[in-house]
Design a protein around this motif. Sequence first.
Motif, short mmCIF file in Angstrom:
data_model
loop_
_atom_site.label_atom_id
_atom_site.label_comp_id
_atom_site.label_asym_id
_atom_site.label_seq_id
_atom_site.Cartn_x
_atom_site.Cartn_y
_atom_site.Cartn_z
N ARG A 284 0.76 -1.21 -0.15
CA ARG A 284 -0.08 0.05 -0.11
C ARG A 284 0.65 1.39 0.18
N TYR A 285 1.62 1.48 0.87
CA TYR A 285 2.16 3.06 1.26
C TYR A 285 3.69 3.23 0.64
N MET A 286 4.25 2.24 0.31
CA MET A 286 5.60 2.26 -0.23
C MET A 286 5.42 3.35 -1.61
N PHE A 287 4.51 3.15 -2.33
CA PHE A 287 4.20 3.84 -3.53
C PHE A 287 4.29 5.33 -3.41
N TYR A 288 3.47 5.58 -2.17
CA TYR A 288 3.55 6.97 -1.97
C TYR A 288 4.67 7.31 -1.30
N ALA B 228 5.57 13.56 12.37
CA ALA B 228 5.93 12.27 12.74
C ALA B 228 4.67 11.43 13.06
N SER B 229 3.56 12.06 12.96
CA SER B 229 2.22 11.31 12.96
C SER B 229 1.92 10.58 11.84
N ASN B 230 2.43 10.94 10.83
CA ASN B 230 2.09 10.37 9.33
C ASN B 230 2.03 9.01 9.23
N LEU B 231 0.82 8.42 9.03
CA LEU B 231 1.01 6.90 8.77
C LEU B 231 1.74 6.18 7.71
N ILE B 232 1.96 6.75 6.93
CA ILE B 232 2.60 6.40 5.52
C ILE B 232 4.06 6.18 6.06
N CYS B 233 4.57 7.28 6.52
CA CYS B 233 6.00 7.29 7.11
C CYS B 233 6.17 6.17 8.21
N ASN B 234 5.23 6.17 9.23
CA ASN B 234 5.32 5.17 10.17
C ASN B 234 5.47 3.67 9.45
N VAL C 272 6.03 2.33 6.72
CA VAL C 272 6.98 2.18 5.92
C VAL C 272 8.34 2.00 6.86
N TYR C 273 8.53 2.85 7.90
CA TYR C 273 9.81 2.63 8.64
C TYR C 273 9.53 1.21 9.40
N GLN C 274 8.72 1.04 9.98
CA GLN C 274 8.23 -0.13 10.65
C GLN C 274 8.26 -1.33 9.74
N ASP C 275 7.73 -1.37 8.80
CA ASP C 275 7.78 -2.75 7.92
C ASP C 275 9.15 -2.89 7.11
N MET C 276 9.79 -1.91 6.98
CA MET C 276 11.10 -2.25 6.55
C MET C 276 12.27 -2.71 7.58
N TYR C 277 11.90 -2.18 8.72
CA TYR C 277 12.78 -2.94 9.67
C TYR C 277 12.37 -4.23 10.14
N ILE C 278 11.03 -4.53 9.95
CA ILE C 278 10.52 -6.03 10.31
C ILE C 278 11.35 -6.78 9.05
N MET C 279 11.13 -6.27 7.90
CA MET C 279 11.89 -6.99 7.00
C MET C 279 13.57 -7.43 7.06
N LEU D 170 14.79 2.07 3.45
CA LEU D 170 15.01 3.07 4.84
C LEU D 170 15.70 4.28 4.63
N THR D 171 17.00 4.00 4.01
CA THR D 171 17.80 5.28 3.57
C THR D 171 17.40 5.98 2.73
N ILE D 172 16.97 5.56 1.68
CA ILE D 172 16.41 6.83 0.59
C ILE D 172 15.16 7.39 1.46
N ASN D 173 14.32 6.85 2.13
CA ASN D 173 13.08 7.50 2.73
C ASN D 173 13.68 8.37 4.15
N PHE D 174 14.42 7.93 4.84
CA PHE D 174 14.78 8.27 6.18
C PHE D 174 16.22 8.97 6.47
N GLY D 175 16.90 8.79 5.26
CA GLY D 175 18.40 9.20 5.45
C GLY D 175 19.39 7.99 6.07
N ASP D 176 20.55 8.34 6.06
CA ASP D 176 21.36 7.13 6.29
C ASP D 176 21.85 7.30 7.77
N GLU D 177 21.29 8.23 8.75
CA GLU D 177 21.60 8.15 9.96
C GLU D 177 20.69 7.52 10.96
#
Length: 195
Positions: free
Chosen positions: A60-64, A96-102, A104-111, A152-159
């Motif tokens: 769903r959300y990675m496209f956005y 920080a409350s944007n559902l798409i960001c949350n 994507v961040y969560q599921d890529m770490y789960i992956m 994760l890096t292209i969406n949230f930076g490398d730090e």
Amino acid sequence: MKKILFLLIFISGSFMSCSDLELVNPNDITSDSFYQTEQELIYAVNGAYNIMQRNGGWGRYMFYAINGKGEDLIYTFKASAGMKEVPPMCNYTINASNLICNEVYQDMYIMAYAANLALEKIDAATMVKNEALKNRLRGEAYFLRGFAYFYLTINFGDEIPYRDFTPKSEDDYFAKPLEKGKMFDYIVADFKKAS
């Protein structure tokens, strides 16, 4: 009244006598009894692939997250009326409350976690003697871990935090962010191992 009192004493005594009873279900699947066959190792890697289908992945959300930030995407009011999170992604007004960001961040770490788990279980599976299969599965797991950290890096930076293992303690779970520029070294190393 005496009958109720007797019943309460009987019930409490029944529970006390069963407190030391410990039953083990031989059919129960545990992490110790699973990951022992070739098929179960394949399932471990498939679990990492499966994360791509979740909301934070391409379900769903990675496209956005990756397309919504480009100038070539035009959203219309009617298209985003049901999803209030889309216009901020496209307008760079994300909080920080944007559902798409949350998600994507969560599921890529789960992956990344699922890929790490698969790698650990493949290495620990001494009963499986098919080294060609184990190497193929290792390659897929390394690729998936690198893939997750790339997005994760292209969406949230490398730090951001990086783990090449499954957390075993609270300190492992709350990993510190990497220094700037280090994440791509890990991603490239994972892709090289995968190849």
